[in-house]
Design an enzyme around this catalytic site. Structure first.
Site, short mmCIF file in Angstrom:
data_model
loop_
_atom_site.label_atom_id
_atom_site.label_comp_id
_atom_site.label_asym_id
_atom_site.label_seq_id
_atom_site.Cartn_x
_atom_site.Cartn_y
_atom_site.Cartn_z
CG ASP A 41 -2.51 0.66 0.84
OD1 ASP A 41 -2.54 1.37 -0.07
OD2 ASP A 41 -3.30 0.06 1.67
CG ASP A 51 -9.28 1.94 -0.78
OD1 ASP A 51 -8.66 0.90 -1.23
OD2 ASP A 51 -8.56 2.92 -0.16
#
Length: 698
Positions: free
Chosen positions: A440, A497
């Protein structure tokens, strides 16, 4: 006059130069005859001179030069180490032309500079890869260096590029050509939700499935700059490169990232298929190339930071029962990570949550027949962390910088930083049977810096060299770092997301202009989406995920028996079809109804396909409009079956043939008349399977 050309079965790129001057692209388009005289093309493409102009039009070369009176944006802006602006004039030095490849070298002896341009064309994927390198005898400061510059088509009225935000990536922008320039620059230090580095230029009349289109992608994971400029004389140029002033120090060598370009004569899909195939078959290096893409389960939206081993084991049991084949432990397993304000960079297992370490959970997951993956955010650091307390100087940027998600970025240009992070990550990978990393990157950088991107690349490359069996997913708050540069080092992207199936329908539709199924993660989210608050039926959520690399990212304990049944059925369908879909071309269909986003995934052999027709809004008309398919054989017969016809609502009261039985029709009919699907509510998906057949059925 010097001239060169690159060809494949679809296109020709021709360059020509007057004397020792830098060459121009004098033709780029449909394949020219082998005996075409390029000197005539060069002479024929010159524009006239009239009042108010110079006596000769300055060249729109592959690096337009300010010193030759070029009236638009130059391709190079450079200063001496003293800060004095340099205005170089490059002259021919040499060339190296091979099969499908070309290297051109030009020098400015007075300033001690050289420009090297490289081109390569792939005869199978049709992508042209181009790069510019600047070499200097003494260190210089670089402000701007463009990859090889090409002209844009005169018959184009508009261009398409991409913007976005968190949970809203790959939004398509349409901008009309006009005098002046479309200037887009990403200075966030990563590829960014805001500015995906892609551009499509359609020629008048082009659609998804027909017409001429020119496509570009800049394969770099740091800040980038795009210039699409129309000069006062009407000529147009397209420039790509790193964001301006991205190189902090003086140096003797600078180079652009690869610029991927393609000409299509069958619409946007021609560009999309070229990008999809080249990325999948030429750029991505697979950790397990012969293994099927596993159904993915990620625990993030089930537990967030609240890790309890018995709960995670129960969730793993349920995920495996639904068909998951990989279990990914997300953020919260390390340091004192109880929320997003602490412990980034403290990559050691939290003994409070895992008193026996990760092994009991990993063993349980393996006993269920699933592989195990884990989350890292290696390039970031929280001020509330052991590492920051020990080495505050390792953070990138000033002490009083604005934080993002309560974190700073580590200075990846420092070898000692990379060594530390490598040692911590490598220890976790050596001590555990892990075959997947979710990598990430949850904040933009405090300043743009090319060295940061190169340092991140170096860390990933080093880890991949020691752990080649470990697959890596690129995630940056979802889709904030998706480009061919990061995908040279990773094998999957987390597209957004947002697990809202309606939003993902559009995001996936636009991302397919560049990304194939096998790298594009898509997950079945919770019943009530955590990022939009929308409640979406399990069938829609499951089928949208089945359009790409399928996974789940919800708490399976919330599922009703009926929801679990539907999810198992769709997952089983995906597993049955994933082998051929992995190599399929994703083709965007031209829908007559703006409320319907439809795509056709066509097997490389052409003998089977699946159509996903997702309805994201209410239609203006009562009855559905037909959807034309594409790239089929006109005189061949295809068996068409609506495989989820059992989900038709009771308000769908008519008797279309597809609601009761498969039909066999010609490719010509499918591409000209098109399929008329049953009526449906918004937030629903119809799924059609097509198979090439010689039998004629009712």
């Amino acid at each position: 006059m010097r001239a060169w050309r690159l060809d494949d079965g679809r296109q020709t790129l021709a360059l020509a130069a007057t004397g020792d001057r830098l060459p121009q692209v004098v033709y780029w388009g449909a394949r020219l005859p082998d005996d075409e005289d390029l000197s005539i093309l060069q002479a024929a493409q010159m524009i006239d001179v009239t009042g108010g102009m110079l006596d000769e039009n300055p060249d729109l070369s592959i690096c337009p030069e300010a010193t030759r009176s070029f009236p638009g944006q130059p391709g190079l802006v450079v200063r001496a180490q003293s800060g004095t602006p340099m205005l170089p004039k490059f002259c021919y030095h040499g060339d190296d032309a091979g099969e499908g490849a070309l290297t051109l070298t030009y020098r400015d002896a007075d300033h001690g500079l050289a420009l090297i341009f490289s081109f390569a064309i792939d005869p199978e994927t049709h992508l042209i890869t181009a790069k510019t390198t600047l070499e200097a005898d003494a260190p210089v400061h670089l402000h701007w260096l463009a990859a090889p510059v090409v002209p844009a088509p005169q018959l184009s009225e508009e261009m398409y590029d991409f913007s976005g935000r968190w949970c809203g990536e790959f939004q398509l922008n349409t901008t009309a050509w006009s005098p002046g320039m479309r200037y887009r620059e990403n200075r966030t230090g990563r590829t960014g939700h805001e500015h995906f580095p892609g551009l499509l230029i359609p020629v008048r009349g082009a659609t998804n499935a027909q017409g001429e289109v020119y496509g570009f992608h800049y394969g770099w994971s740091g800040g980038h700059r795009m210039v699409a400029e129309e000069l006062p004389d009407g000529r147009r140029q397209v420039q790509w490169g790193h964001a301006s002033r991205l190189e902090a120090g003086a140096a003797t060598v600078f180079e652009t990232a690869p610029l991927y370009m393609v000409y299509s004569n069958d619409g946007l899909n021609g560009c999309a298929v070229a990008f999809q195939r080249h990325l999948r078959d030429r750029i991505v290096t697979w950790a397990k190339p012969d293994a099927p893409r596993p159904v993915h389960y990620n625990c993030w939206e089930a537990v967030y930071f609240d890790h309890k081993v018995d709960v995670l084991k129960d969730i793993a049991n349920r995920a495996a029962d639904l068909g998951a084949e990989r279990f990914v432990l997300d953020d919260g397993w390390f340091g004192q990570r109880d929320d997003d304000t602490r412990s980034l960079s403290d990559w050691q297992v939290d003994p409070r949550k895992y008193p026996e370490g990760l092994h009991p959970l990993i063993d349980h997951v393996h006993d269920l027949g699933m592989s195990f993956g884990i989350w890292f955010e290696p390039e970031m650091i929280n001020p509330d962390s052991d590492l920051h307390r020990a080495h505050p100087d390792w953070a990138l940027g000033s002490e009083d910088q604005t934080l993002g998600r309560q974190q700073k970025a580590l200075n990846m240009a420092l070898p000692e930083v990379r060594d530390f992070i490598y040692d911590r990550m490598a220890a976790v990978l050596r001590d555990h049977d892990i075959d997947y990393i979710k990598w990430d990157h949850n904040r933009v950088l405090p300043m743009p810096d090319a060295a940061q991107t190169r340092g991140s690349y170096a860390l990933i490359d080093r880890l991949r060299a020691e752990f080649p069996q470990v697959e890596i997913e690129s995630c940056a708050s979802g889709g904030g770092r998706i480009d061919f540069g990061i995908l040279k080092r990773t094998q999957r992207v987390w597209l957004s997301d947002s697990n809202d199936a309606i939003e993902r329908l559009r995001i996936q539709h636009n991302a397919a202009l560049f990304l194939p199924l096998v790298v594009t993660g898509s997950h079945v989210g919770p019943r009530t989406c955590h990022t939009s608050g929308r409640v979406i039926d399990i069938s829609m959520r499951a089928w949208v995920a089945a359009q790409r690399h399928m996974g789940f990212e919800m708490d399976p304990r919330e599922l009703t028996e009926e929801e679990a049944r539907v999810l198992r059925e769709v997952t089983a369908w995906w597993k049955t079809n994933r082998d051929w879909m992995a190599g399929a071309d994703i083709l965007r269909l031209d829908s007559a109804d703006p409320a319907v986003l439809a795509e056709q995934q066509l097997c490389r052999t052409g003998d089977r396909f699946v159509v996903f027709a997702g309805k994201e809004d209410t239609s203006r008309q009562i009855a559905p409009r037909p959807i034309r398919l594409t790239r089929l054989t006109p005189d061949a017969m295809y068996r068409i079956e609506l495989i989820n016809r059992g989900t038709a609502h009771h308000l769908s009261r008519g008797t279309p043939e597809l609601k009761s039985t498969p039909i066999t029709v010609s490719g010509a009919w499918l591409m000209t008349q098109g399929i008329t699907l049953p009526w449906s509510f918004p937030a629903t998906m119809w799924v059609l399977e097509g198979t090439l057949t010689d039998k004629k059925e009712r």
